[in-house]
Design an enzyme around this catalytic site. Structure first.
Site, mmCIF file in Angstrom:
data_model
loop_
_atom_site.group_PDB
_atom_site.id
_atom_site.type_symbol
_atom_site.label_atom_id
_atom_site.label_comp_id
_atom_site.label_asym_id
_atom_site.label_seq_id
_atom_site.Cartn_x
_atom_site.Cartn_y
_atom_site.Cartn_z
ATOM 1 N N ARG A 56 -8.357 13.444 -8.360
ATOM 2 C CA ARG A 56 -8.568 13.902 -9.626
ATOM 3 C C ARG A 56 -7.583 13.570 -10.589
ATOM 4 O O ARG A 56 -6.417 13.246 -9.898
ATOM 5 C CB ARG A 56 -9.083 15.241 -9.788
ATOM 6 C CG ARG A 56 -10.380 15.490 -9.741
ATOM 7 C CD ARG A 56 -11.167 15.562 -8.479
ATOM 8 N NE ARG A 56 -11.042 16.665 -7.641
ATOM 9 C CZ ARG A 56 -11.422 16.819 -6.350
ATOM 10 N NH1 ARG A 56 -11.877 15.859 -5.792
ATOM 11 N NH2 ARG A 56 -11.241 18.080 -5.847
ATOM 12 N N GLU A 59 7.707 -15.551 -6.690
ATOM 13 C CA GLU A 59 8.438 -16.664 -6.711
ATOM 14 C C GLU A 59 7.541 -17.682 -7.627
ATOM 15 O O GLU A 59 8.206 -18.108 -8.743
ATOM 16 C CB GLU A 59 8.453 -17.405 -5.379
ATOM 17 C CG GLU A 59 9.208 -16.561 -4.454
ATOM 18 C CD GLU A 59 8.109 -15.805 -3.344
ATOM 19 O OE1 GLU A 59 7.121 -15.230 -3.969
ATOM 20 O OE2 GLU A 59 8.268 -15.921 -2.160
#
Ligand code: AOF
Ligand code: ZN
Length: 358
Positions: free
Chosen positions: A216, A62
Site C-alpha cells: 500500500r 556503458e
C-alpha cells in the site's frame, strides 16, 4: 596489474560518482543490476560523459555514457561499477561497444558474477585496452546485494519477516493475530515489501488471515511494480480469497505454486526472473524454509506485549536440545514506535561450533 592500487584520484572520484549514478532514485527494480558509468579524459581526469542503467531492456550504463559522449569517447577512460558485459542479452555486448568507441582504459568495481555475461575484462584486454578492477568493489556489491546473491546462488534471496510478542508469540491461543506490532512497524513492513519482487505465504495463511499481500502507498519507496504474490502449498484454495481478487490487486499478479518444497519454489521463481522473496509466514512455511537452509535474512518486529500462550512464529524445526539451536547474528536493532525491529543473518557456524565445544 590488478586492484585499486593502480588507479588515479580522478578515477576514484569518477567511481564514487558512478556509484551515485547507479543508485539514482526511481531506477526501476527488476532482474537487472544497478550500474553507473563515467567517461573521463585519460590525461586530465575531466568528466566527458555520464551514464546509468534504467532497468531491464534499456541500454546498459556503458552504452548510455558512450551514446552521450559520441565521438568524444575516443581515448577516454571508462569508469564503471560492474565489469562490462560480453554477451548479447536484451541488448548487445558492452565490451564491443567500448572497443568500437576507441576507449583507452577501463576501470571497473565489481567483477560480473553472471556466468552468461562475464568475460568482458578478458575481451577488452585482448583488444589492447588497459583494464583495472576492484576499485570500490565492496560498495558496488552492496549496491546490488540481492542481485549479486541471486546470480551467484542461482536462486532468489529470501527475507523472512515476522512479528512477535516479547514471549515469542505471533498469535494468541484463539488464533487472533492482528495488531501484534504497532503502526510504525506495519509501515516499515510495507517499505520492505516494496523492495522485494515476491511476497510469499503458505496456503494456511491465505485460509486463516486472508491477506491481500499488496504494497500500500503509505511507504516512501518508489514502487515501479507490485511484487508478485505467491501462495505456496498443495491444498486447493478458494478463488474468492483477497489475494486472488482483481478488485484488490492494485496491479499485482498472484500465483499459486502447488509445492511444499522450498527448493522447487525458489527454482520456479528464479526461472521467472525473481530475485528477492519476502516470506511472511505462516509458521509451517517458515519452518520449511529454515530447515532447508533457505532463509538468508530475518527481519522481526518484537512488540512489548505478553501472551503467555499461543502460536509461535515458526513451526517445529526438529530441534530438541539447546546445543542444536540455530544461531543468528544480529546486524541491526531499531526502535519503531513501541516495537523493536531486529535484522539478523543466518547461522554463524563458528558460534555454534564454539558453544557446542563448551
Ligand atoms: C545491466 N545494466 O548497465 C550492465 C549490465 O539482459 P541484458 O542484456 O540487459 O544483460 C543483463 C546482464 O548484463 C546483467 O546480468 C549483467 O551481468 C550485465 N551488465 N546489466 O542490466 C548494465 N552493465
Ligand atoms: Zn553491458
Amino acid at each position: 596489474m590488478r586492484g585499486p592500487m593502480t588507479t588515479t584520484a580522478a578515477e576514484q572520484a569518477a567511481m564514487s560518482r558512478a556509484l551515485e549514478l547507479a543508485a539514482t532514485p526511481g531506477v526501476p527494480l527488476g532482474p537487472n543490476p544497478r550500474v553507473g558509468c563515467v567517461l573521463i579524459d585519460s590525461a586530465t581526469g575531466d568528466v566527458v560523459a555520464e551514464g546509468y542503467h534504467r532497468g531491464a531492456g534499456t541500454p546498459h550504463a556503458e552504452a548510455d555514457a558512450l551514446a552521450r559522449a559520441g565521438e568524444r569517447a575516443r581515448g577516454t577512460t571508462a569508469v564503471v561499477t560492474l565489469e562490462p558485459c560480453h554477451h548479447t542479452g536484451r541488448t548487445g555486448p558492452c565490451s564491443e561497444k567500448l572497443i568500437a568507441a576507441g576507449v583507452r582504459r577501463v576501470v571497473f568495481a565489481q567483477r560480473d558474477p553472471n556466468p552468461v555475461a562475464a568475460g568482458g575484462a578478458q575481451a577488452l584486454r585482448a583488444a589492447g585496452i588497459e583494464v583495472d578492477e576492484g576499485l570500490l568493489a565492496d560498495e558496488a556489491r552492496a549496491l546490488n546485494r540481492v542481485w549479486t546473491f541471486a546470480v551467484e546462488h542461482q536462486r532468489p534471496f529470501v527475507t523472512w519477516k515476522f512479528a512477535t510478542t516479547l514471549d515469542g508469540r505471533s498469535a494468541a491461543a484463539d488464533g487472533t493475530s492482528r495488531w501484534v506490532s504497532g503502526p510504525e512497524s506495519r509501515l516499515d513492513t510495507h517499505r520492505l515489501r516494496a523492495l522485494c519482487d515476491v511476497m510469499l505465504v503458505g496456503t494456511n495463511t491465505v485460509e486463516v488471515d486472508d491477506p491481500a499481500l499488496t504494497v500500500r502507498d503509505e511507504h516512501d519507496v518508489p514502487l515501479p511494480q507490485q511484487p508478485l504474490r505467491v501462495v505456496m502449498g498443495e491444498r486447493d484454495l478458494d478463488p474468492g480469497r483477497r489475494v486472488f481478487d482483481p478488485a484488490l490487486s492494485m496491479g499485482a499478479e498472484s500465483l499459486h505454486l502447488r509445492t511444499r518444497d522450498p527448493h522447487a519454489a525458489l527454482a520456479e521463481l528464479f526461472a521467472r526472473d525473481r530475485q528477492h522473496v519476502f516470506l511472511e509466514g505462516g509458521p509451517t512455511l517458515a519452518a520449511a524454509f529454515v530447515t532447508a537452509g533457505l532463509v538468508d535474512e530475518v527481519v522481526t518486529y518484537v512488540a512489548p506485549m505478553l501472551l503467555g500462550a499461543g502460536r509461535s512464529a515458526v513451526g517445529d524445526l526438529g530441534i530438541t536440545t539447546i546445543a542444536d539451536a540455530l544461531h543468528l547474528r544480529v546486524d541491526d536493532v531499531t526502535v519503531l514506535g513501541d516495537d523493536v525491529r531486529l535484522t539478523l543473518h543466518p547461522p554463524v557456524v563458528e558460534v555454534r561450533a564454539e558453544r557446542a565445544s563448551k
